[in-house]
Design an enzyme around this catalytic site. Structure first.
Site: not given
Ligand code: DX5
Ligand code: ZN
Length: 216
Positions: A9, A34, A36, A38, A67, A69, A142, A176
């Protein structure tokens, strides 16, 4: 079970050394990257827009595992598919867990030749996803609460794994949050075939960290 995929990620990337870290990542055994997204509403944080995805997709050979969110996945799915997503995962909760809305967005994503993923927060029961499994390519479970390790997601993942296998489907289960070599082993044991890892990969030696996950 399908081949294990590691998806580092970029949330934990060192943004003072982006090129260097992407060059290393390109040489690693990670098959996906990955990404993310947001929006500051669905989750209380803001991250990346589509231009960063476009740039990163040109910089590394990995498939772009996006991904989102966000509160409005119908709009942003297209924005990030236009920018180069190979896998597009949205949250069921953003569509109020409505089966028809989930089906319809998955169908739209697949029509564009992109793999469709549906994500659930740790507290969302996964039973309602079972009749929808044939409409998606991936479920993203998650497990972000630190301290729960692999154990917190095992019952849900096992249920999905058994149903997926019984239905003869090839849906991936991606996990994740808080994944490292120890929790990753628990996740694989519980039936996950796709591991997202942010801090574990980017706060350590990238190549070695990916190697330690791919051999689980
Ligand atoms: C959190 C993200 C994850 C995050 C995971 O909302 O969806 O992808 O980057 O990070 P680690 O592996 O450090 O928990
Ligand atoms: Zn993620």
């Amino acid at each position: 079970m399908q081949e294990l995929i590691i998806s580092p990620s970029i949330l934990s990337l060192d943004y003072a050394r982006v090129s260097e870290q992407l060059d290393t990542l390109a040489r690693s055994k990670a098959a996906w990257l990955h990404f993310d997204v947001m929006d500051g509403h669905f989750v209380p944080n803001l991250t990346f827009g589509p231009d960063i995805l476009k740039g990163f997709s040109q910089a590394v050979p990995q498939k772009m595992d996006v991904h989102i969110m966000v509160e409005d996945p119908q709009t942003y799915a297209d924005v990030f598919m236009d920018a180069g997503a190979d896998v597009l995962t949205f949250h069921a909760e953003a569509l109020h867990n409505d089966p028809e809305a989930i089906r319809s967005l998955c169908a739209h994503i697949r029509q564009r030749g992109v793999l469709a993923g549906v994500s659930v927060r740790p507290g969302t029961p996964v039973n309602f996803l079972v009749p929808l499994l044939q409409d998606m390519d991936l479920v993203l479970v998650m497990s972000v609460e630190p301290g729960f390790g692999g154990q917190s997601f095992q019952p849900q993942v096992l249920l999905l794994r058994q149903r997926i296998d019984a239905l003869g489907l090839t849906v991936r289960i991606e996990i994740d949050g808080g994944i490292n070599a120890q929790t990753g082993a628990l996740a694989v044991e519980a039936g996950c075939d796709t591991l997202v890892a942010g801090s574990y990969v980017f706060k350590n030696d990238i190549i070695k960290a990916v190697d330690s996950l791919i051999c689980l």
